[in-house]
Enzyme design. Structure first.
Site, mmCIF file in Angstrom:
data_model
loop_
_atom_site.group_PDB
_atom_site.id
_atom_site.type_symbol
_atom_site.label_atom_id
_atom_site.label_comp_id
_atom_site.label_asym_id
_atom_site.label_seq_id
_atom_site.Cartn_x
_atom_site.Cartn_y
_atom_site.Cartn_z
ATOM 1 C CB CYS A 93 -0.902 -0.007 1.234
ATOM 2 S SG CYS A 93 -1.903 1.479 1.410
ATOM 3 C CB CYS A 98 -4.415 3.013 5.740
ATOM 4 S SG CYS A 98 -4.002 2.880 3.985
ATOM 5 C CB CYS A 152 -8.634 -3.491 -12.172
ATOM 6 S SG CYS A 152 -8.186 -2.418 -13.514
ATOM 7 C CB CYS A 159 -5.170 -0.506 2.033
ATOM 8 S SG CYS A 159 -4.142 -1.020 3.432
#
Length: 151
Positions: A64, A116, A136, A113
């Protein structure tokens, strides 16, 4: 993981992550470039075929961009022809959060994510076997981490 699992998570809630990262909007703006902020925190999308990792083939883990949580392994990356990096599955079930997305007159499943809430992109049921999934992902939402990130 299969498409039915994705739909179930989008409807009933995703698996809880091992940890959470919370920052104020101002803190995110200080940490990210304007384009990264627009995409990761405001659910933007980069133009097709322009992202840093669209054509990348280096081995490693994609983490991330906002919190460095490992999300996708390069061995699960494939050429989808869509103009965005595409993966068949995340590295762990609880690192991705799924939400129904009805924007722009479409029905899709947004992926974020789970640690977060960084907007990553969308998942579709048209990927290769065995999962049949295509995650994607915006390049601006991830970074390729070589061996410095552990699961």
């Amino acid at each position: 993981m299969k498409w039915t699992d994705v739909l179930n998570y989008a409807k009933n809630g995703s698996p809880q992550p091992d940890t959470r990262v919370e920052k104020s909007d101002a803190e995110w703006q200080q940490l990210l470039t304007p384009d990264e902020y627009r995409i990761t925190r405001r659910k933007g999308t980069e133009r097709a075929f322009t992202g840093e990792y669209c054509e990348a083939h280096e081995p490693g883990l994609y983490a991330c961009r906002c919190c460095d949580t490992p999300l996708f392994d390069s061995t699960q990356k494939f050429e989808s022809g869509t103009g965005w990096p595409s993966f068949t599955e995340p590295v762990k079930e609880n690192v991705i959060k799924y939400e129904a997305d009805y924007s722009y007159g479409m029905t899709r499943v947004e992926v974020m994510c789970a640690v977060c809430d960084c907007h990553l992109g969308h998942v579709f049921p048209d990927g290769p076997k065995p999962s049949g999934l295509r995650f994607c992902i915006n390049s601006a939402s991830i970074r390729l981490a070589k061996s410095d990130v552990a699961l």
